[in-house]
Design a protein around this motif. Structure first.
Motif, PDB file in Angstrom:
ATOM      1  N   THR A  54       0.860  -1.186   0.000  1.00 27.61           N
ATOM      2  CA  THR A  54       0.000   0.000   0.000  1.00 27.61           C
ATOM      3  C   THR A  54       0.895   1.233   0.000  1.00 27.61           C
ATOM      4  OG1 THR A  54      -1.799  -1.084   1.200  1.00 27.61           O
ATOM      5  CG2 THR A  54      -1.726   1.312   1.305  1.00 27.61           C
ATOM      6  N   LEU A  55       0.648   2.144  -0.934  1.00 22.63           N
ATOM      7  CA  LEU A  55       1.397   3.402  -1.030  1.00 22.63           C
ATOM      8  C   LEU A  55       0.550   4.513  -0.420  1.00 22.63           C
ATOM      9  CD1 LEU A  55       3.646   5.282  -2.187  1.00 22.63           C
ATOM     10  CD2 LEU A  55       2.439   5.175  -4.388  1.00 22.63           C
ATOM     11  N   ILE A  56       1.135   5.273   0.490  1.00 24.57           N
ATOM     12  CA  ILE A  56       0.397   6.340   1.180  1.00 24.57           C
ATOM     13  C   ILE A  56       1.134   7.667   1.015  1.00 24.57           C
ATOM     14  CG2 ILE A  56      -0.511   7.167   3.391  1.00 24.57           C
ATOM     15  CD1 ILE A  56      -0.607   4.242   4.314  1.00 24.57           C
ATOM     16  N   TYR A  57       0.415   8.674   0.495  1.00 24.80           N
ATOM     17  CA  TYR A  57       0.952  10.031   0.409  1.00 24.80           C
ATOM     18  C   TYR A  57       0.314  10.849   1.531  1.00 24.80           C
ATOM     19  CZ  TYR A  57       2.670   9.041  -4.346  1.00 24.80           C
ATOM     20  OH  TYR A  57       3.330   8.524  -5.424  1.00 24.80           O
ATOM     21  N   CYS A  58       1.132  11.349   2.450  1.00 19.02           N
ATOM     22  CA  CYS A  58       0.626  12.194   3.526  1.00 19.02           C
ATOM     23  C   CYS A  58       0.918  13.662   3.207  1.00 19.02           C
ATOM     24  CB  CYS A  58       1.291  11.826   4.851  1.00 19.02           C
ATOM     25  SG  CYS A  58       0.707  10.269   5.541  1.00 19.02           S
ATOM     26  N   PHE A  59      -0.139  14.474   3.195  1.00 15.46           N
ATOM     27  CA  PHE A  59       0.050  15.907   2.946  1.00 15.46           C
ATOM     28  C   PHE A  59      -0.890  16.700   3.836  1.00 15.46           C
ATOM     29  CE2 PHE A  59      -3.698  15.241   0.722  1.00 15.46           C
ATOM     30  CZ  PHE A  59      -4.007  16.134  -0.292  1.00 15.46           C
ATOM     31  N   GLU A  60      -1.164  17.983   3.490  1.00 15.06           N
ATOM     32  CA  GLU A  60      -1.854  18.868   4.441  1.00 15.06           C
ATOM     33  C   GLU A  60      -3.371  18.739   4.445  1.00 15.06           C
ATOM     34  OE1 GLU A  60      -1.359  21.179   0.621  1.00 15.06           O
ATOM     35  OE2 GLU A  60      -0.122  19.820   1.811  1.00 15.06           O
TER      36      GLU A  60
ATOM     37  N   VAL B 239       0.725  -2.248  -7.327  1.00 18.54           N
ATOM     38  CA  VAL B 239       0.463  -1.768  -5.961  1.00 18.54           C
ATOM     39  C   VAL B 239      -1.004  -2.027  -5.636  1.00 18.54           C
ATOM     40  CG1 VAL B 239       0.371   0.303  -4.501  1.00 18.54           C
ATOM     41  CG2 VAL B 239       2.305  -0.057  -6.053  1.00 18.54           C
ATOM     42  N   LYS B 240      -1.277  -2.567  -4.447  1.00 18.45           N
ATOM     43  CA  LYS B 240      -2.647  -2.959  -4.095  1.00 18.45           C
ATOM     44  C   LYS B 240      -3.582  -1.758  -4.041  1.00 18.45           C
ATOM     45  CE  LYS B 240      -5.426  -4.933  -0.420  1.00 18.45           C
ATOM     46  NZ  LYS B 240      -5.529  -5.039   1.048  1.00 18.45           N
ATOM     47  N   GLU B 241      -3.141  -0.689  -3.364  1.00 19.92           N
ATOM     48  CA  GLU B 241      -3.964   0.512  -3.248  1.00 19.92           C
ATOM     49  C   GLU B 241      -3.066   1.703  -2.916  1.00 19.92           C
ATOM     50  OE1 GLU B 241      -6.767  -0.407  -0.151  1.00 19.92           O
ATOM     51  OE2 GLU B 241      -5.251  -0.266   1.423  1.00 19.92           O
ATOM     52  N   VAL B 242      -3.575   2.882  -3.224  1.00 21.10           N
ATOM     53  CA  VAL B 242      -2.880   4.119  -2.876  1.00 21.10           C
ATOM     54  C   VAL B 242      -3.828   4.947  -2.018  1.00 21.10           C
ATOM     55  CG1 VAL B 242      -1.757   6.210  -3.736  1.00 21.10           C
ATOM     56  CG2 VAL B 242      -1.571   4.075  -5.039  1.00 21.10           C
ATOM     57  N   ILE B 243      -3.303   5.486  -0.919  1.00 23.10           N
ATOM     58  CA  ILE B 243      -4.102   6.320  -0.029  1.00 23.10           C
ATOM     59  C   ILE B 243      -3.474   7.705   0.035  1.00 23.10           C
ATOM     60  CG2 ILE B 243      -5.016   6.624   2.312  1.00 23.10           C
ATOM     61  CD1 ILE B 243      -4.777   3.568   2.655  1.00 23.10           C
ATOM     62  N   ILE B 244      -4.313   8.729  -0.123  1.00 18.87           N
ATOM     63  CA  ILE B 244      -3.858  10.116   0.007  1.00 18.87           C
ATOM     64  C   ILE B 244      -4.576  10.711   1.208  1.00 18.87           C
ATOM     65  CG2 ILE B 244      -3.787  12.382  -1.095  1.00 18.87           C
ATOM     66  CD1 ILE B 244      -3.830  10.917  -3.806  1.00 18.87           C
ATOM     67  N   GLY B 245      -3.815  11.092   2.233  1.00 23.07           N
ATOM     68  CA  GLY B 245      -4.456  11.562   3.461  1.00 23.07           C
ATOM     69  C   GLY B 245      -3.591  12.535   4.238  1.00 23.07           C
ATOM     70  N   GLN B 246      -4.133  12.979   5.348  1.00 28.10           N
ATOM     71  CA  GLN B 246      -3.474  13.972   6.193  1.00 28.10           C
ATOM     72  C   GLN B 246      -2.522  13.281   7.167  1.00 28.10           C
ATOM     73  OE1 GLN B 246      -6.264  16.431   8.395  1.00 28.10           O
ATOM     74  NE2 GLN B 246      -5.171  18.260   7.741  1.00 28.10           N
ATOM     75  N   ALA B 247      -1.315  13.840   7.310  1.00 26.88           N
ATOM     76  CA  ALA B 247      -0.295  13.201   8.143  1.00 26.88           C
ATOM     77  C   ALA B 247      -0.771  12.984   9.583  1.00 26.88           C
ATOM     78  CB  ALA B 247       0.976  14.044   8.136  1.00 26.88           C
ATOM     79  N   ASP B 248      -1.483  13.973  10.135  1.00 23.31           N
ATOM     80  CA  ASP B 248      -1.863  13.835  11.549  1.00 23.31           C
ATOM     81  C   ASP B 248      -3.084  12.934  11.761  1.00 23.31           C
ATOM     82  OD1 ASP B 248      -3.803  15.551  10.659  1.00 23.31           O
ATOM     83  OD2 ASP B 248      -3.220  17.259  11.925  1.00 23.31           O
ATOM     84  N   GLU B 249      -3.570  12.304  10.681  1.00 23.56           N
ATOM     85  CA  GLU B 249      -4.657  11.326  10.824  1.00 23.56           C
ATOM     86  C   GLU B 249      -4.182   9.898  10.525  1.00 23.56           C
ATOM     87  OE1 GLU B 249      -8.133  12.503   8.601  1.00 23.56           O
ATOM     88  OE2 GLU B 249      -8.728  13.905  10.181  1.00 23.56           O
ATOM     89  N   LEU B 250      -2.868   9.709  10.434  1.00 18.40           N
ATOM     90  CA  LEU B 250      -2.330   8.378  10.107  1.00 18.40           C
ATOM     91  C   LEU B 250      -2.778   7.318  11.114  1.00 18.40           C
ATOM     92  CD1 LEU B 250      -0.432   6.816   8.130  1.00 18.40           C
ATOM     93  CD2 LEU B 250       1.401   7.206   9.792  1.00 18.40           C
ATOM     94  N   HIS B 251      -3.021   7.749  12.353  1.00 19.55           N
ATOM     95  CA  HIS B 251      -3.446   6.794  13.390  1.00 19.55           C
ATOM     96  C   HIS B 251      -4.803   6.154  13.062  1.00 19.55           C
ATOM     97  CE1 HIS B 251      -5.403  10.579  14.499  1.00 19.55           C
ATOM     98  NE2 HIS B 251      -6.317   9.842  15.105  1.00 19.55           N
TER      99      HIS B 251
END
Length: 262
Positions: A179-185, A236-248
Motif C-alpha cells: 500500500t502506497l500512502i501520500y501524507c500531505f496537508e 500496488v494494491k492501493e494508494v491512499i492520500i491523506g493527512q499526516a496527523d490522521e495516520l493513526h
C-alpha cells in the motif's frame, strides 16, 4: 505479507509538532514499512544563509552543483538523521538511506531538452533494487529514504520524493502486498477544496474520469492521482492520500484519507 510505503512532504517536516505526532503514529504501525521524505523549507533556508540563490523554472528547482551540495547535506544529513533518531525514540529500528546506499535506487540524469534541470535524477522500472531493500525489511529494519539517488558513476542526483515513493512501492509490490500512502496537508481528495469535511473516501478509474470532467479534482492534484493509478496498474494494491496527523486512523473504522483502487 503487507508493506506500507509512506511519503511525507515538506509541510509535515516544517511543522515540528505535527512531525513528532506523525512519527509516533508511523512507529506504532504494525508490520513492514518504508518512509520516504522530501526536504521542506530547510534546504532553501540554508542555501539562502550560504548565499546560494534558489533557481526555479515554472516552479521546479534547478539543481546546480552548489544546490546539490546543500540538498545532500540537508536531506541525507540533517533531516534524515533527525527522523531516524525520533523513530528510534519511539521504538522503531529505522535506518536512514539515500538511493546510493546499498545501490538501492539508481537513477539517470535528466536529459537536457528546453531546460537544463542540472543534477536531477529520473527513474525507470529497473531503478529500484527490490530484493536488496527486502533483505533490510526482513531483518526488521525500517528504511527511511530521502529524496536523493545516484547514477552508478559516482554522481548523486536530486530526485522527486513522490516519484521515489511510487517507484519503491511498485518494485516491492512484486514481493509484498504493498500500500502506497501520500501524507500531505489535506484530509484527502476533497469534493470542495475549501471544505475539509467533503472528503471523497474512495476513487476508482471510472470515478476519477468523472471528477476530472467536472473539474472537481484541482490541477495540482492531477499529477499525484495519475501517478497513483499508474502505480496500481503496476501491481500496488492501493494508494491512499491523506493527512499526516490522521495516520493513526489507518485500518480503523474511521476513514483515513482517500483510497484509490482499480
Amino acid at each position: 505479507m503487507k508493506l506500507y510505503v509512506i511519503k511525507i512532504g515538506g509541510n509535515v517536516i516544517d511543522n515540528s509538532e505535527n512531525l513528532h505526532q506523525f512519527l509516533k503514529d508511523f512507529a506504532a504501525l504494525e508490520g513492514l514499512k518504508i518512509l520516504v521524505h522530501g526536504g521542506g523549507k530547510v534546504a532553501t533556508q540554508i542555501s539562502s544563509a550560504m548565499g546560494i540563490e534558489a533557481k526555479l523554472v515554472d516552479g521546479r528547482r534547478i539543481t546546480d552543483i552548489e544546490t546539490l551540495r546543500v540538498v545532500t547535506m540537508v536531506y541525507a544529513g540533517l533531516i534524515n538523521k533527525n527522523l531516524v533518531a525520533q523513530l528510534q525514540r519511539y521504538g522503531n529500528n529505522a535506518i536512514g538511506l539515500t538511493g546510493a546506499d546499498g545501490n538501492f535506487i539508481r537513477a539517470k540524469k535528466r536529459p537536457v531538452k528546453t531546460i537544463d534541470y542540472g543534477f536531477v535524477g529520473d527513474l525507470d522500472k529497473h531503478s529500484v533494487r527490490a530484493e536488496s531493500i527486502g533483505r533490510l525489511l526482513d531483518a526488521s529494519f525500517t528504511p527511511v529514504f530521502c529524496a536523493l539517488t545516484h547514477d552508478g558513476e559516482g554522481q548523486m542526483l536530486n530526485t522527486n520524493a513522490d516519484t521515489i515513493a511510487a517507484a519503491v512501492a511498485v518494485a516491492l509490490a512484486k514481493i509484498y502486498e504493498t500500500t502506497l500512502i501520500y501524507c500531505f496537508e489535506k484530509k484527502g481528495v476533497l469534493q470542495d477544496i475549501d471544505d475539509e469535511d467533503s472528503l471523497i473516501s474512495e476513487i476508482d478509474p471510472e470515478r476519477y474520469e468523472q471528477l476530472k470532467l467536472k473539474k472537481i479534482v484541482s490541477e495540482g492534484m492531477l499529477p499525484k492521482l495519475d501517478n497513483a493509478f499508474d502505480a496500481i496498474k503496476s501491481g500496488v494494491k492501493e494508494v491512499i492520500i491523506g493527512q499526516a496527523d490522521e495516520l493513526h486512523l489507518l485500518g480503523k473504522k474511521s476513514a483515513f484519507g482517500t483510497t484509490l483502487r482499480n
